[in-house]
Enzyme design. Structure first.
Site, PDB file in Angstrom:
ATOM      1  N   GLY A   1     -44.671 -36.086  -4.267  1.00  0.00           N
ATOM      2  CA  GLY A   1     -44.101 -35.227  -5.311  1.00  0.00           C
ATOM      3  C   GLY A   1     -42.927 -35.800  -6.078  1.00  0.00           C
ATOM      4  O   GLY A   1     -42.758 -35.488  -7.257  1.00  0.00           O
TER       5      GLY A   1
ATOM      6  N   ASP B   1     -38.565 -33.785  -4.819  1.00  0.00           N
ATOM      7  CA  ASP B   1     -38.935 -32.977  -5.978  1.00  0.00           C
ATOM      8  C   ASP B   1     -38.509 -31.529  -5.762  1.00  0.00           C
ATOM      9  O   ASP B   1     -37.962 -30.893  -6.655  1.00  0.00           O
ATOM     10  CB  ASP B   1     -40.449 -33.074  -6.259  1.00  0.00           C
ATOM     11  CG  ASP B   1     -41.300 -32.843  -5.011  1.00  0.00           C
ATOM     12  OD1 ASP B   1     -40.768 -32.971  -3.886  1.00  0.00           O
ATOM     13  OD2 ASP B   1     -42.490 -32.527  -5.146  1.00  0.00           O
TER      14      ASP B   1
ATOM     15  N   ASP C   1     -38.049 -26.372  -0.295  1.00  0.00           N
ATOM     16  CA  ASP C   1     -38.559 -25.000  -0.192  1.00  0.00           C
ATOM     17  C   ASP C   1     -38.020 -24.405   1.116  1.00  0.00           C
ATOM     18  O   ASP C   1     -36.893 -23.925   1.166  1.00  0.00           O
ATOM     19  CB  ASP C   1     -40.092 -25.106  -0.230  1.00  0.00           C
ATOM     20  CG  ASP C   1     -40.807 -23.783  -0.330  1.00  0.00           C
ATOM     21  OD1 ASP C   1     -40.231 -22.762   0.061  1.00  0.00           O
ATOM     22  OD2 ASP C   1     -41.958 -23.752  -0.779  1.00  0.00           O
TER      23      ASP C   1
ATOM     24  N   LYS D   1     -35.316 -23.756  -3.654  1.00  0.00           N
ATOM     25  CA  LYS D   1     -35.642 -22.318  -3.585  1.00  0.00           C
ATOM     26  C   LYS D   1     -34.753 -21.666  -2.530  1.00  0.00           C
ATOM     27  O   LYS D   1     -35.108 -21.655  -1.341  1.00  0.00           O
ATOM     28  CB  LYS D   1     -37.117 -22.136  -3.187  1.00  0.00           C
ATOM     29  CG  LYS D   1     -38.122 -22.576  -4.247  1.00  0.00           C
ATOM     30  CD  LYS D   1     -39.546 -22.322  -3.730  1.00  0.00           C
ATOM     31  CE  LYS D   1     -40.601 -22.707  -4.734  1.00  0.00           C
ATOM     32  NZ  LYS D   1     -41.959 -22.694  -4.159  1.00  0.00           N
TER      33      LYS D   1
ATOM     34  N   VAL E   1     -44.546 -23.564  -8.123  1.00  0.00           N
ATOM     35  CA  VAL E   1     -44.443 -24.272  -9.399  1.00  0.00           C
ATOM     36  C   VAL E   1     -45.261 -25.562  -9.367  1.00  0.00           C
ATOM     37  O   VAL E   1     -45.488 -26.136  -8.296  1.00  0.00           O
ATOM     38  CB  VAL E   1     -42.967 -24.599  -9.752  1.00  0.00           C
ATOM     39  CG1 VAL E   1     -42.178 -23.341 -10.063  1.00  0.00           C
ATOM     40  CG2 VAL E   1     -42.276 -25.396  -8.654  1.00  0.00           C
TER      41      VAL E   1
ATOM     42  N   ASP F   1     -47.741 -30.728  -7.406  1.00  0.00           N
ATOM     43  CA  ASP F   1     -49.156 -30.441  -7.587  1.00  0.00           C
ATOM     44  C   ASP F   1     -49.552 -29.067  -7.077  1.00  0.00           C
ATOM     45  O   ASP F   1     -48.856 -28.459  -6.261  1.00  0.00           O
ATOM     46  CB  ASP F   1     -50.000 -31.472  -6.819  1.00  0.00           C
ATOM     47  CG  ASP F   1     -49.916 -31.250  -5.300  1.00  0.00           C
ATOM     48  OD1 ASP F   1     -48.792 -31.179  -4.780  1.00  0.00           O
ATOM     49  OD2 ASP F   1     -50.982 -31.115  -4.661  1.00  0.00           O
TER      50      ASP F   1
ATOM     51  N   ARG G   1     -49.770 -32.859 -11.438  1.00  0.00           N
ATOM     52  CA  ARG G   1     -48.624 -33.773 -11.276  1.00  0.00           C
ATOM     53  C   ARG G   1     -48.229 -34.453 -12.580  1.00  0.00           C
ATOM     54  O   ARG G   1     -47.085 -34.835 -12.773  1.00  0.00           O
ATOM     55  CB  ARG G   1     -48.950 -34.875 -10.257  1.00  0.00           C
ATOM     56  CG  ARG G   1     -49.136 -34.394  -8.843  1.00  0.00           C
ATOM     57  CD  ARG G   1     -49.127 -35.584  -7.887  1.00  0.00           C
ATOM     58  NE  ARG G   1     -49.705 -35.293  -6.589  1.00  0.00           N
ATOM     59  CZ  ARG G   1     -49.045 -34.737  -5.577  1.00  0.00           C
ATOM     60  NH1 ARG G   1     -47.796 -34.390  -5.708  1.00  0.00           N
ATOM     61  NH2 ARG G   1     -49.654 -34.528  -4.424  1.00  0.00           N
TER      62      ARG G   1
HETATM   63  P1  IMP Z   1     -40.537 -27.570   2.544  1.00  0.00           P
HETATM   64  O1  IMP Z   1     -40.754 -28.424   3.772  1.00  0.00           O
HETATM   65  O2  IMP Z   1     -41.007 -26.151   2.775  1.00  0.00           O
HETATM   66  O3  IMP Z   1     -39.087 -27.606   2.058  1.00  0.00           O
HETATM   67  O4  IMP Z   1     -41.438 -28.103   1.367  1.00  0.00           O
HETATM   68  C1  IMP Z   1     -42.045 -29.310   1.480  1.00  0.00           C
HETATM   69  C2  IMP Z   1     -43.030 -29.692   0.439  1.00  0.00           C
HETATM   70  O5  IMP Z   1     -43.873 -28.599   0.067  1.00  0.00           O
HETATM   71  C3  IMP Z   1     -42.414 -30.178  -0.862  1.00  0.00           C
HETATM   72  O6  IMP Z   1     -41.983 -31.524  -0.773  1.00  0.00           O
HETATM   73  C4  IMP Z   1     -43.588 -30.020  -1.790  1.00  0.00           C
HETATM   74  O7  IMP Z   1     -44.457 -31.121  -1.675  1.00  0.00           O
HETATM   75  C5  IMP Z   1     -44.281 -28.778  -1.270  1.00  0.00           C
HETATM   76  N1  IMP Z   1     -43.893 -27.586  -2.057  1.00  0.00           N
HETATM   77  C6  IMP Z   1     -43.031 -26.613  -1.715  1.00  0.00           C
HETATM   78  N2  IMP Z   1     -42.938 -25.676  -2.685  1.00  0.00           N
HETATM   79  C7  IMP Z   1     -43.773 -26.103  -3.683  1.00  0.00           C
HETATM   80  C8  IMP Z   1     -44.113 -25.581  -4.986  1.00  0.00           C
HETATM   81  O8  IMP Z   1     -43.627 -24.536  -5.457  1.00  0.00           O
HETATM   82  N3  IMP Z   1     -45.001 -26.312  -5.710  1.00  0.00           N
HETATM   83  C9  IMP Z   1     -45.564 -27.472  -5.265  1.00  0.00           C
HETATM   84  N4  IMP Z   1     -45.279 -28.000  -4.060  1.00  0.00           N
HETATM   85  C10 IMP Z   1     -44.378 -27.321  -3.284  1.00  0.00           C
END
Ligand code: IMP
Length: 181
Positions: free
Chosen positions: A50, A105, A108, A136, A158, A164, A170
């Site tokens: 990403g 990128d 979350d 977020k 998003v 993606d 992307r």
């Molecule tokens: P996390 O481990 O929950 O913080 O998120 C990890 C990964 O989930 C990010 O690096 C993204 O690749 C993917 N991701 C999280 N939220 C989104 C979104 O809204 N759109 C696309 N990919 C997301």
């Protein structure tokens, strides 16, 4: 920027953050890194897939020496234990006494970044911080809130600018947000 909604796979998305808003934010983040790491040995580590577009743009805006490495997080089942093992593929740089900034990128839940930080910390860097284009706050449950944040956004999916939806979207220059049904 187009005002039209777009379709990716089975979902519709609305225009959310324009290309020029993204570039303004990227320039601000690059300036902050230049200032905070002045005189320090800076190593940027971008998380694939990403962050490839964000990493490319921020690299072009940083007007000083900076090394960059691209890594991927991989999880697999250990053969001896029942737990999941994480590793960073592509991490070949010597990090001892160097200042590491992770480029993401989006942060979350924060689970990915927490894993990446603990794997990087095992290499004895002088410091580790996170620079993310998107954050977020409502979804975040991690231990390391990013120090450098481009945009705090609502807890909605998003796409675009490297992010993606099932591997598509992307290549969009701007960010789009999922249209709620
Ligand atoms: P996390 O481990 O929950 O913080 O998120 C990890 C990964 O989930 C990010 O690096 C993204 O690749 C993917 N991701 C999280 N939220 C989104 C979104 O809204 N759109 C696309 N990919 C997301």
């Amino acid at each position: 920027m187009t005002t039209k909604e777009i379709q990716i796979h089975d979902k519709s998305f609305y225009p959310f953050i324009s290309e020029s808003e993204i570039m303004t934010s990227v320039k601000t983040l690059a300036k902050a890194l230049e200032k905070d790491y002045e005189g320090k040995d800076l190593l940027l580590i971008a998380i694939l897939n990403g962050a490839f577009m964000f990493a490319s743009d921020i690299m072009k805006c940083i007007q000083r020496d900076a090394e960059i490495s691209f890594v991927k997080v991989s999880s697999y089942k250990g053969t001896q234990t029942s737990g999941r093992v994480d590793e960073l593929i592509g991490l070949n740089n010597n990090m001892e006494n160097r200042h590491v900034v992770i480029l993401e990128d989006i942060v979350d839940t924060g689970i990915t970044i927490d894993k990446v930080i603990s794997l990087i910390n095992a290499n004895d860097p002088a410091s580790v911080e996170v620079c993310t284009l998107l954050y977020k706050p409502e979804a975040y449950k991690g231990k390391h809130k990013p120090k450098y944040i481009g945009f705090e956004i609502p807890n909605k999916f998003v796409v675009g600018y490297g992010l993606d939806y099932n591997e598509l979207g992307r290549n969009l220059k701007e960010l789009y947000q999922l249209k709620e049904e």
